[in-house]
Design an enzyme around this catalytic site. Structure first.
Site, PDB file in Angstrom:
ATOM      1  N   ASP A 126       0.750  -1.298  -0.149  1.00 62.23           N
ATOM      2  CA  ASP A 126       0.136   0.079  -0.135  1.00 62.23           C
ATOM      3  C   ASP A 126       0.922   1.413  -0.017  1.00 62.23           C
ATOM      4  O   ASP A 126       2.021   1.342   0.165  1.00 62.23           O
ATOM      5  CB  ASP A 126      -0.883   0.173   1.395  1.00 62.23           C
ATOM      6  CG  ASP A 126      -2.111  -0.612   1.101  1.00 62.23           C
ATOM      7  OD1 ASP A 126      -2.431  -1.433   0.097  1.00 62.23           O
ATOM      8  OD2 ASP A 126      -2.833  -0.456   2.128  1.00 62.23           O
ATOM      9  N   LYS A 148      -4.093   2.834  -2.082  1.00 58.90           N
ATOM     10  CA  LYS A 148      -5.129   3.314  -2.415  1.00 58.90           C
ATOM     11  C   LYS A 148      -4.958   5.030  -2.232  1.00 58.90           C
ATOM     12  O   LYS A 148      -4.948   5.338  -1.080  1.00 58.90           O
ATOM     13  CB  LYS A 148      -6.290   2.883  -1.683  1.00 58.90           C
ATOM     14  CG  LYS A 148      -6.744   1.477  -1.775  1.00 58.90           C
ATOM     15  CD  LYS A 148      -7.671   0.760  -1.120  1.00 58.90           C
ATOM     16  CE  LYS A 148      -7.965  -0.654  -1.218  1.00 58.90           C
ATOM     17  NZ  LYS A 148      -8.619  -1.301   0.067  1.00 58.90           N
ATOM     18  N   MET A 263      -9.040   8.797   9.289  1.00 61.84           N
ATOM     19  CA  MET A 263      -9.721   8.971   8.004  1.00 61.84           C
ATOM     20  C   MET A 263     -10.935  10.000   8.146  1.00 61.84           C
ATOM     21  O   MET A 263     -11.658  10.062   7.477  1.00 61.84           O
ATOM     22  CB  MET A 263     -10.323   7.746   7.317  1.00 61.84           C
ATOM     23  CG  MET A 263      -9.367   6.689   7.145  1.00 61.84           C
ATOM     24  SD  MET A 263     -10.024   5.083   6.516  1.00 61.84           S
ATOM     25  CE  MET A 263     -10.652   4.496   8.126  1.00 61.84           C
TER      26      MET A 263
HETATM   27  N1  SAH Z   1      -4.004   0.133   9.252  1.00 64.91           N
HETATM   28  C1  SAH Z   1      -3.921   1.694   9.610  1.00 64.91           C
HETATM   29  C2  SAH Z   1      -4.873   2.487   9.374  1.00 64.91           C
HETATM   30  C3  SAH Z   1      -5.439   2.310   7.699  1.00 64.91           C
HETATM   31  S1  SAH Z   1      -6.675   3.871   7.742  1.00 64.91           S
HETATM   32  C4  SAH Z   1      -3.204   1.611  11.070  1.00 64.91           C
HETATM   33  O1  SAH Z   1      -3.259   0.787  11.831  1.00 64.91           O
HETATM   34  O2  SAH Z   1      -2.421   2.714  11.182  1.00 64.91           O
HETATM   35  C5  SAH Z   1      -5.812   5.074   6.935  1.00 64.91           C
HETATM   36  C6  SAH Z   1      -5.914   6.150   8.079  1.00 64.91           C
HETATM   37  O3  SAH Z   1      -4.729   5.835   9.095  1.00 64.91           O
HETATM   38  C7  SAH Z   1      -5.519   7.457   7.307  1.00 64.91           C
HETATM   39  O4  SAH Z   1      -6.463   8.026   6.684  1.00 64.91           O
HETATM   40  C8  SAH Z   1      -4.914   8.119   8.799  1.00 64.91           C
HETATM   41  O5  SAH Z   1      -6.176   8.638   9.428  1.00 64.91           O
HETATM   42  C9  SAH Z   1      -4.204   7.160   9.487  1.00 64.91           C
HETATM   43  N2  SAH Z   1      -2.754   7.248   9.132  1.00 64.91           N
HETATM   44  C10 SAH Z   1      -2.006   6.522   8.648  1.00 64.91           C
HETATM   45  N3  SAH Z   1      -0.739   6.349   8.690  1.00 64.91           N
HETATM   46  C11 SAH Z   1      -0.782   7.763   9.347  1.00 64.91           C
HETATM   47  C12 SAH Z   1       0.376   8.700   9.498  1.00 64.91           C
HETATM   48  N4  SAH Z   1       1.820   8.407   9.184  1.00 64.91           N
HETATM   49  N5  SAH Z   1      -0.030  10.023   9.704  1.00 64.91           N
HETATM   50  C13 SAH Z   1      -1.187  10.313  10.041  1.00 64.91           C
HETATM   51  N6  SAH Z   1      -2.336   9.571   9.750  1.00 64.91           N
HETATM   52  C14 SAH Z   1      -1.936   8.348   9.530  1.00 64.91           C
END
Ligand code: SAH
Length: 334
Positions: A126, A148, A263
């Site tokens: 991803d 995505k 998100m």
């Molecule tokens: N599986 C991931 C989350 C996926 S949903 C986890 O456990 O972290 C994707 C969302 O995660 C983004 O829209 C944002 O809200 C958050 N996110 C993921 N990486 C991020 C980052 N480095 N900084 C800020 N938000 C992040």
């Protein structure tokens, strides 16, 4: 192939960017470079450039003058030597490993996750995964980007499931690499089920979820004695009132818990208004952190009633996390 720069903090120009330009950029950023990319109208590349530029990770320019850069790099396309897919043998010797890659910084990938990447035949990744980790993949590993981009190009989940099953059925060791933890809004459960239904062995390597790590990187503990006895991680993908929403925002407003919103940039005005309307103190501290753990990490701090306006004013864009609760002010600045 991995890139090692002759000088740290160099101005680097990437010319002729290819479909793996995000990987190249993450490797260079990891070494402290500032990156400019030559613009491209290739439909496989242009959305990637827009995403990188939108997140402040690189500058995109039409016709940049190479003389202004310490290093000029023709995009090496780090994993172009993809092996020919083997014919499906039917003797399920392959397997799938779901690797949670952490929030983006290579240092927050687990040792087990890195080891899985080192040995994989195929890596399905991803865009929010720690792409610089791909430098540790075998040179002959096939890397498939299924990132995505919000409201942009993406590979449907059914197609990702199909890829995992197809490659594992061909006897390959497949790693599914994604950001954070695979089971926190990562659709890892669907991938797990698709593999099991196809009769394939599947394993999970948990990841450091951004829902806890990104607040921490911004100096915000999700719980703190005397301030919060728990936290809830909630998707803000759909606004309250949207028929697809099944979150009880009113319950969250009165829960006393820290609210960690993923998100939730687009719907932040509606979400914060719904929380206040349901009884959350409008002065409750809030913070919004974008690109946590990346060189482009940015944040704003405000209250739940002003955070949406402040985040917009600061130009914060996804990926971002909003933290709402008294923990936002818990740590003494050093
Ligand atoms: N599986 C991931 C989350 C996926 S949903 C986890 O456990 O972290 C994707 C969302 O995660 C983004 O829209 C944002 O809200 C958050 N996110 C993921 N990486 C991020 C980052 N480095 N900084 C800020 N938000 C992040």
């Amino acid at each position: 192939m991995s890139i090692t720069l002759p000088v740290a903090a160099a101005e680097v120009l990437i010319t002729s960017p290819g479909p793996q330009v995000s990987e190249t950029v993450h490797q260079l950023l990891g070494q402290g470079a500032r990156v400019t990319i030559e613009a491209s109208d290739d439909p496989a590349v242009a959305p990637l450039l827009a995403d990188l530029a939108g997140r402040g990770l690189a500058t995109v320019e039409t016709g940049p003058d190479p003389r202004g850069f310490a290093v000029t790099l023709r995009d090496p396309g780090l994993h172009q030597a993809a092996p020919e897919p083997a014919a499906a043998s039917g003797n399920n010797t392959g397997r799938v490993t779901l690797v949670g890659g952490g929030p983006g910084d290579l240092g927050l990938l687990t040792i087990a996750g890195l080891e899985a990447l080192r040995t994989a035949d195929v890596i399905v990744t991803d865009r929010l995964a720690p792409l610089s980790a791909l430098a540790h993949a075998r040179p002959d590993a096939e890397v498939i980007h299924v990132g995505k981009i919000p409201r942009g190009a993406f590979t449907p989940q059914e197609e990702i499931n199909r890829l995992l099953v197809e490659h594992a059925r061909a006897g390959r060791d497949v790693v599914r690499l994604k950001g954070g933890d695979s089971f926190v809004f990562g659709r890892g459960g669907e991938e797990w089920n698709a593999c099991v239904e196809a009769g394939l062995p599947v394993h999970v390597i948990p990841g450091v979820t951004s829902s806890v790590a990104v607040p921490a990187l911004a100096g915000i503990p999700v719980t703190h004695r005397g301030l919060s006895q728990g936290f809830v991680v909630v998707s803000g993908h759909v606004a309250p009132g949207d028929e697809r929403s099944d979150v009880s925002w009113a319950s969250l407003a009165t829960s006393g818990l820290t609210i960690v919103l993923l998100m939730g940039i687009a719907a932040l005005p509606e979400i914060s208004a719904a929380l206040v309307a349901a009884g959350l103190d409008p002065q409750t501290p809030a913070a919004c952190v974008a690109d946590g753990g990346m060189p482009s990490q940015r944040e704003v701090r405000a209250t739940v009633s002003t955070i949406a306006v402040e985040a917009t004013a600061a130009g914060l864009t996804p990926p971002a996390i909003t933290i709402i609760g008294r923990v936002v002010g818990a740590l003494t600045p050093q």
